[in-house]
Design a protein around this motif. Structure first.
Motif, PDB file in Angstrom:
ATOM      1  N   GLU A 334       0.828  -1.203   0.000  1.00  0.00           N
ATOM      2  CA  GLU A 334       0.000   0.000   0.000  1.00  0.00           C
ATOM      3  C   GLU A 334       0.861   1.251   0.000  1.00  0.00           C
ATOM      4  O   GLU A 334       0.556   2.231  -0.688  1.00  0.00           O
ATOM      5  N   ARG A 336       3.936   1.611  -1.099  1.00  0.00           N
ATOM      6  CA  ARG A 336       4.634   1.797  -2.371  1.00  0.00           C
ATOM      7  C   ARG A 336       3.731   2.517  -3.365  1.00  0.00           C
ATOM      8  O   ARG A 336       4.166   3.464  -4.051  1.00  0.00           O
ATOM      9  N   LYS A 337       2.473   2.118  -3.433  1.00  0.00           N
ATOM     10  CA  LYS A 337       1.531   2.756  -4.356  1.00  0.00           C
ATOM     11  C   LYS A 337       1.291   4.212  -3.966  1.00  0.00           C
ATOM     12  O   LYS A 337       1.247   5.113  -4.818  1.00  0.00           O
ATOM     13  N   ASP A 341       2.030   7.522  -6.262  1.00  0.00           N
ATOM     14  CA  ASP A 341       0.938   8.461  -6.553  1.00  0.00           C
ATOM     15  C   ASP A 341       1.314   9.870  -6.118  1.00  0.00           C
ATOM     16  O   ASP A 341       1.066  10.850  -6.837  1.00  0.00           O
TER      17      ASP A 341
END
Length: 351
Positions: A334, A336-337, A341
């Protein structure tokens, strides 16, 4: 020989100031109480109001103290309770012991009070403590923590001097752009031992990176710099200091209930070893991740470097679950995303 009267209980009579005992019975005679021996001879007497009965506590023998200081002692607690109840006296301690719903309600109220203190009072007090903490306190905490870790889990680094210097040079580019400036941080290399590949920051700006993390990163110095930018975020956002105070507050709450509030809190605050077992909240980790991205953008370095670190953890160490192998870095996929973003959003805004 005394009048028999109405029997109350049988037990032992002890003269005032003596350990001698005489088998006796306690009787009510008119408006008074008497202790009689087996032959019916009076041993002690007194009006009801002048005889002091001990409260009932579990199965502990009850005592009736006569005006002359002598004692009548009996294990027949029920008989004493019946007599006192007939006289209009109630043993409140025993009633609470017997009436368990009230005791359960009392325990639940205590637990609720503790939860409210933990949920609202401790966080508020933590923020106040952070605001009023003088600079010397984080220095003492950090020095003590590093000393403890060096003595127990860390070892002297085995990294080549050239490798260390390359990382120090990259670190300097982000440290000088931080709020604390380059002089506000000290980078240390240690062999991690039991804690493995990790990096962490102490409240005064002391940063430690382990040989194992450097080896895991290989030639990707940018990745290590991104991790160190994350740790700078923890310092600037005072996460470590908050965690120490929260641990001290929770310890104090437990000790207020269990007793001995003095030394335990002092150990956490001064010895600092409590840092070893602290983990940041998801919110704190997300803040430090964003800080890493922002700092790397300012230094014109790769803001997604720390995301590669999480990629590496997942691929090389199988850390793909919601909880990372690093106790201070939960939620690898989570995060890393979220980092990617956020880096994309900053680029879109031209930062």
């Amino acid at each position: 020989m005394a009048s028999d009267g109405t029997d109350i209980a049988v037990g032992e009579w002890h003269p005032a100031g003596s350990s001698r005992s005489v088998h006796a019975r306690l009787i009510e005679d008119n408006d008074g109480l008497k202790a009689l021996d087996q032959a019916g001879c009076e041993l002690a007497a007194g009006v009801f109001a002048a005889v002091d009965f001990s409260p009932r506590v579990g199965a502990i023998p009850r005592r009736a103290e006569f005006p002359d200081g002598s004692l009548f002692e009996t294990t027949d607690n029920d008989a004493i309770d019946r007599f006192l109840k007939g006289k209009g006296k109630t043993n409140f301690i025993h009633e609470w012991e017997r009436f368990r719903p009230r005791l359960i309600a009392f325990v639940l109220a205590t637990v609720l009070c503790g939860v409210m203190i933990y949920r609202y009072a401790v966080p508020a007090l933590v923020e106040v403590a952070v605001l009023v903490t003088p600079p010397i306190v984080p220095k003492i905490m950090s020095a003590s923590t590093l000393e403890t870790m060096d003595r127990t889990v860390l070892d002297t680094t085995a990294l080549a001097t050239e490798r260390q210097q390359k990382i120090r040079d990259g670190f300097a580019t982000i440290a000088r752009l931080s709020n604390g400036g380059e002089g506000g941080y000290t980078l240390n290399f240690r062999k991690g031992g039991a804690i493995g590949p990790n990096a962490f920051a102490l409240p005064d700006g002391t940063l430690i990176v382990t040989d194992e993390l450097v080896e895991l990163a290989g030639d990707d110095t940018e990745m290590i710099v991104g991790v160190l930018a994350h740790e700078i975020g923890h310092v600037e956002l005072e996460h470590s200091l908050r965690q120490i105070y929260r641990a001290a507050g929770v310890t104090g709450l437990i000790m207020m209930i269990g007793g001995d509030i003095g030394s335990g809190v002092e150990d956490i605050l001064v010895q600092g070893a409590g840092l070893l077992t602290l983990s940041y909240s998801r919110a704190a980790e997300a803040e430090a991740d964003r800080h890493s991205v922002e700092l790397m953008v300012k230094a014109e370095r790769d803001p997604t470097a720390i995301a590669r670190f999480f990629d590496l953890l997942e691929k090389e160490l199988g850390d793909g679950a919601d909880t990372s192998i690093l106790s201070t870095h939960p939620g690898t996929p989570e995060r890393r995303k979220a980092i990617l973003d956020y880096a994309g959003a900053l680029r879109a805004r031209g930062r």
